[in-house]
Write a protein that holds these residues in place. Structure first.
Motif, PDB file in Angstrom:
ATOM      1  N   ALA A 180       0.856  -1.194   0.000  1.00  0.00           N
ATOM      2  CA  ALA A 180       0.000   0.000   0.000  1.00  0.00           C
ATOM      3  C   ALA A 180       0.887   1.236   0.000  1.00  0.00           C
ATOM      4  O   ALA A 180       1.787   1.349   0.827  1.00  0.00           O
ATOM      5  CB  ALA A 180      -0.874  -0.001   1.254  1.00  0.00           C
TER       6      ALA A 180
ATOM      7  N   HIS B 161       9.303   4.926   0.529  1.00  0.00           N
ATOM      8  CA  HIS B 161      10.458   4.807   1.434  1.00  0.00           C
ATOM      9  C   HIS B 161      10.918   3.357   1.378  1.00  0.00           C
ATOM     10  O   HIS B 161      10.141   2.437   1.642  1.00  0.00           O
ATOM     11  CB  HIS B 161       9.991   5.184   2.838  1.00  0.00           C
ATOM     12  CG  HIS B 161      11.070   5.235   3.846  1.00  0.00           C
ATOM     13  ND1 HIS B 161      10.842   5.121   5.199  1.00  0.00           N
ATOM     14  CD2 HIS B 161      12.406   5.385   3.713  1.00  0.00           C
ATOM     15  CE1 HIS B 161      11.976   5.203   5.844  1.00  0.00           C
ATOM     16  NE2 HIS B 161      12.939   5.363   4.966  1.00  0.00           N
TER      17      HIS B 161
ATOM     18  N   PRO C 205      -7.627   5.072   5.317  1.00  0.00           N
ATOM     19  CA  PRO C 205      -6.653   5.287   6.380  1.00  0.00           C
ATOM     20  C   PRO C 205      -6.866   6.590   7.170  1.00  0.00           C
ATOM     21  O   PRO C 205      -6.298   6.752   8.227  1.00  0.00           O
ATOM     22  CB  PRO C 205      -5.314   5.325   5.640  1.00  0.00           C
ATOM     23  CG  PRO C 205      -5.644   5.841   4.279  1.00  0.00           C
ATOM     24  CD  PRO C 205      -7.016   5.276   3.972  1.00  0.00           C
TER      25      PRO C 205
ATOM     26  N   ALA D  41       4.272  12.649   2.582  1.00  0.00           N
ATOM     27  CA  ALA D  41       3.851  12.158   1.256  1.00  0.00           C
ATOM     28  C   ALA D  41       2.331  11.998   1.154  1.00  0.00           C
ATOM     29  O   ALA D  41       1.720  12.515   0.207  1.00  0.00           O
ATOM     30  CB  ALA D  41       4.568  10.850   0.914  1.00  0.00           C
TER      31      ALA D  41
ATOM     32  N   GLU E  17      -1.536   3.459   9.469  1.00  0.00           N
ATOM     33  CA  GLU E  17      -0.997   2.397   8.614  1.00  0.00           C
ATOM     34  C   GLU E  17      -1.038   1.065   9.344  1.00  0.00           C
ATOM     35  O   GLU E  17      -0.779   1.010  10.546  1.00  0.00           O
ATOM     36  CB  GLU E  17       0.464   2.677   8.240  1.00  0.00           C
ATOM     37  CG  GLU E  17       0.639   3.793   7.261  1.00  0.00           C
ATOM     38  CD  GLU E  17       2.091   3.933   6.811  1.00  0.00           C
ATOM     39  OE1 GLU E  17       2.907   3.044   7.128  1.00  0.00           O
ATOM     40  OE2 GLU E  17       2.388   4.933   6.148  1.00  0.00           O
ATOM     41  N   ARG E  18      -1.335   0.034   8.619  1.00  0.00           N
ATOM     42  CA  ARG E  18      -1.208  -1.334   9.101  1.00  0.00           C
ATOM     43  C   ARG E  18      -0.796  -2.198   7.902  1.00  0.00           C
ATOM     44  O   ARG E  18      -0.971  -1.795   6.752  1.00  0.00           O
ATOM     45  CB  ARG E  18      -2.541  -1.881   9.638  1.00  0.00           C
ATOM     46  CG  ARG E  18      -2.906  -1.421  11.053  1.00  0.00           C
ATOM     47  CD  ARG E  18      -1.938  -1.999  12.089  1.00  0.00           C
ATOM     48  NE  ARG E  18      -2.197  -1.539  13.448  1.00  0.00           N
ATOM     49  CZ  ARG E  18      -1.826  -0.372  13.954  1.00  0.00           C
ATOM     50  NH1 ARG E  18      -1.177   0.496  13.194  1.00  0.00           N
ATOM     51  NH2 ARG E  18      -2.079  -0.051  15.196  1.00  0.00           N
TER      52      ARG E  18
ATOM     53  N   ILE F 267       8.330  10.615   6.207  1.00  0.00           N
ATOM     54  CA  ILE F 267       7.641  10.268   4.964  1.00  0.00           C
ATOM     55  C   ILE F 267       6.138  10.563   5.057  1.00  0.00           C
ATOM     56  O   ILE F 267       5.435  10.572   4.048  1.00  0.00           O
ATOM     57  CB  ILE F 267       7.911   8.783   4.623  1.00  0.00           C
ATOM     58  CG1 ILE F 267       7.275   8.307   3.316  1.00  0.00           C
ATOM     59  CG2 ILE F 267       7.449   7.872   5.732  1.00  0.00           C
ATOM     60  CD1 ILE F 267       8.049   8.636   2.109  1.00  0.00           C
TER      61      ILE F 267
ATOM     62  N   SER G  10       0.471   5.592  -0.452  1.00  0.00           N
ATOM     63  CA  SER G  10      -0.430   6.730  -0.638  1.00  0.00           C
ATOM     64  C   SER G  10      -0.104   7.466  -1.935  1.00  0.00           C
ATOM     65  O   SER G  10       1.045   7.481  -2.374  1.00  0.00           O
ATOM     66  CB  SER G  10      -0.278   7.715   0.528  1.00  0.00           C
ATOM     67  OG  SER G  10      -0.587   7.069   1.732  1.00  0.00           O
TER      68      SER G  10
ATOM     69  N   THR H  28       5.325   8.346  -3.429  1.00  0.00           N
ATOM     70  CA  THR H  28       6.629   8.536  -2.797  1.00  0.00           C
ATOM     71  C   THR H  28       6.879   7.350  -1.886  1.00  0.00           C
ATOM     72  O   THR H  28       6.097   7.089  -0.961  1.00  0.00           O
ATOM     73  CB  THR H  28       6.646   9.873  -2.026  1.00  0.00           C
ATOM     74  OG1 THR H  28       6.354  10.912  -2.969  1.00  0.00           O
ATOM     75  CG2 THR H  28       8.001  10.130  -1.384  1.00  0.00           C
TER      76      THR H  28
ATOM     77  N   VAL I  68       9.649  -5.168  -1.168  1.00  0.00           N
ATOM     78  CA  VAL I  68       8.774  -4.600  -2.205  1.00  0.00           C
ATOM     79  C   VAL I  68       9.055  -3.105  -2.389  1.00  0.00           C
ATOM     80  O   VAL I  68       9.208  -2.624  -3.517  1.00  0.00           O
ATOM     81  CB  VAL I  68       7.285  -4.826  -1.851  1.00  0.00           C
ATOM     82  CG1 VAL I  68       6.406  -4.354  -2.997  1.00  0.00           C
ATOM     83  CG2 VAL I  68       7.018  -6.292  -1.538  1.00  0.00           C
ATOM     84  N   SER I  69       9.140  -2.398  -1.265  1.00  0.00           N
ATOM     85  CA  SER I  69       9.399  -0.958  -1.389  1.00  0.00           C
ATOM     86  C   SER I  69      10.773  -0.720  -2.026  1.00  0.00           C
ATOM     87  O   SER I  69      10.954   0.220  -2.799  1.00  0.00           O
ATOM     88  CB  SER I  69       9.281  -0.264  -0.029  1.00  0.00           C
ATOM     89  OG  SER I  69      10.046  -0.922   0.939  1.00  0.00           O
TER      90      SER I  69
ATOM     91  N   VAL J 213      12.053   0.253   2.674  1.00  0.00           N
ATOM     92  CA  VAL J 213      12.224  -0.383   3.989  1.00  0.00           C
ATOM     93  C   VAL J 213      12.302  -1.899   3.898  1.00  0.00           C
ATOM     94  O   VAL J 213      12.728  -2.548   4.848  1.00  0.00           O
ATOM     95  CB  VAL J 213      11.088  -0.011   4.978  1.00  0.00           C
ATOM     96  CG1 VAL J 213      11.117   1.446   5.334  1.00  0.00           C
ATOM     97  CG2 VAL J 213       9.726  -0.424   4.450  1.00  0.00           C
ATOM     98  N   GLY J 214      11.853  -2.488   2.800  1.00  0.00           N
ATOM     99  CA  GLY J 214      11.827  -3.943   2.687  1.00  0.00           C
ATOM    100  C   GLY J 214      11.850  -4.348   1.222  1.00  0.00           C
ATOM    101  O   GLY J 214      12.050  -3.507   0.347  1.00  0.00           O
TER     102      GLY J 214
END
Ligand code: FAD
Length: 291
Positions: free
Chosen positions: A69, A87, A274, A135, A249-250, A132, A71, A85, A92-93, A89-90
């Protein structure tokens, strides 16, 4: 009664795309915001999806890696191009951030509730963003800064917090919003050589803005701990909880209220959020530290 007969072409036609089917979008541009944050401009390869409202999100697919997900941070342009935008972190991002210009990603959405910018006419607005978190607020800020620059009597303040000066996203736009007349205050947790602005978490800026609690609406987005302290700080300064909107966020998987991964108490963030009003069950849930 005779049943309708499908032609061979109809039998072979693929099923109509639904909310779970990603649409192909081409990476038209990629702009680094910080060392680990990238804004992607995504142009539709087919019909554009519905225009997102400020605060809504899309599910973005990095093919072969996964879906997350994110935004909407900009657009849509007249050709349906949108901005996200991301960030890193893992997995997929990171894959999304590394998507080269010309490559194709999947987009489905837009999903969720929005900031309700339409009903802010005539109100004072304070936007508070952490990292972030600016964004998901950017399209709202663009509209609000434009409206206040065009002569509206409304007060509009933007408070931004970042860990360090080089973690401030949209730095060039922050300069433009200031030039347009918006009161933008930026604070950092830790200064660096050349930084002459405030140092401290974003809540230290709250009592520096002389806002009228009766007419002000606050939009808040950032890490959950920042949302919690900001909302409580605003309430302590007299802002009614009903005038505070927060974006939560979840872990999100389906985006359409089917899978239950983003459940928060009685709420599904994708379906009910959200963006929430910081009142009632949302305030109660945010005050429970273990969540
Ligand atoms: C409605 C909504 C809107 C969102 N909008 C944005 C957005 O505009 N931009 C954006 O970059 N992200 C956004 N996110 C968060 C984004 O969906 C997650 O960061 C993403 O799912 C991480 O997936 P991943 O596979 O890259 O990392 P994962 O494999 O899921 O996580 C890898 C590691 O990173 C940690 N991690 C996961 N998420 C975060 C995080 N947010 N911050 C710090 N560490 C994290 C995990 O704990 C884990 O250790 C949004 C989430 C939601 C629910």
């Amino acid at each position: 009664m005779a049943l309708p007969v499908e032609s061979p072409a109809e039998r072979l036609a693929p099923p109509a795309p639904g909310p779970l089917v990603p649409e192909p979008y081409r990476v038209a541009a990629s702009r680094s915001e910080t060392e680990d944050t990238v804004t992607l401009s995504l142009a539709p390869l087919q019909d554009p999806l519905l225009a997102p409202r400020p605060g809504q999100f899309n599910m973005l697919t990095a093919f072969g890696v996964g879906e997350v997900a994110i935004s909407v941070s900009g657009g849509p342009d007249s050709d349906g191009t949108i901005e996200h935008t991301v960030h890193s972190v893992g997995p997929v991002s990171r894959a999304l951030c590394n998507s080269p210009v010309g490559s194709v990603v999947g987009v489905r959405g837009p999903f969720g509730t929005d900031w309700g910018v339409g009903d802010l006419a005539g109100r004072d607005v304070m936007v508070v963003a952490g990292g972030i978190g600016l964004a998901p607020l950017r399209t709202a800020v663009i509209q609000l800064a434009g409206a206040s620059a065009s002569g509206g009597a409304r007060r509009f303040d933007l408070l931004v917090g970042a860990r360090t000066p080089d973690q401030v996203v949209f730095a060039d736009e922050i300069r433009r919003w200031r030039e347009q007349g918006t009161n933008v205050q930026v604070t950092v947790d830790a200064a660096a050589p050349g930084w002459d602005g405030p140092v401290g978490v974003v809540t230290t800026l709250l009592d520096k803005v002389p806002f009228d609690p009766k007419s002000t609406v606050a939009l808040v987005c950032g890490p959950e701990v920042m949302i919690r302290f900001t909302a409580r700080g605003l309430v302590d300064l007299g802002l009614p909880p009903e005038n505070i909107r927060v974006s939560l966020e979840r872990n999100m998987q389906c985006g359409v209220g089917l899978c239950g991964h983003c459940q928060l108490g009685p709420l599904l963030i994708c379906r009910d959020g959200p963006v929430f009003t910081y009142a009632g069950v949302v305030a109660d849930l945010l005050l429970q530290r273990e969540l």
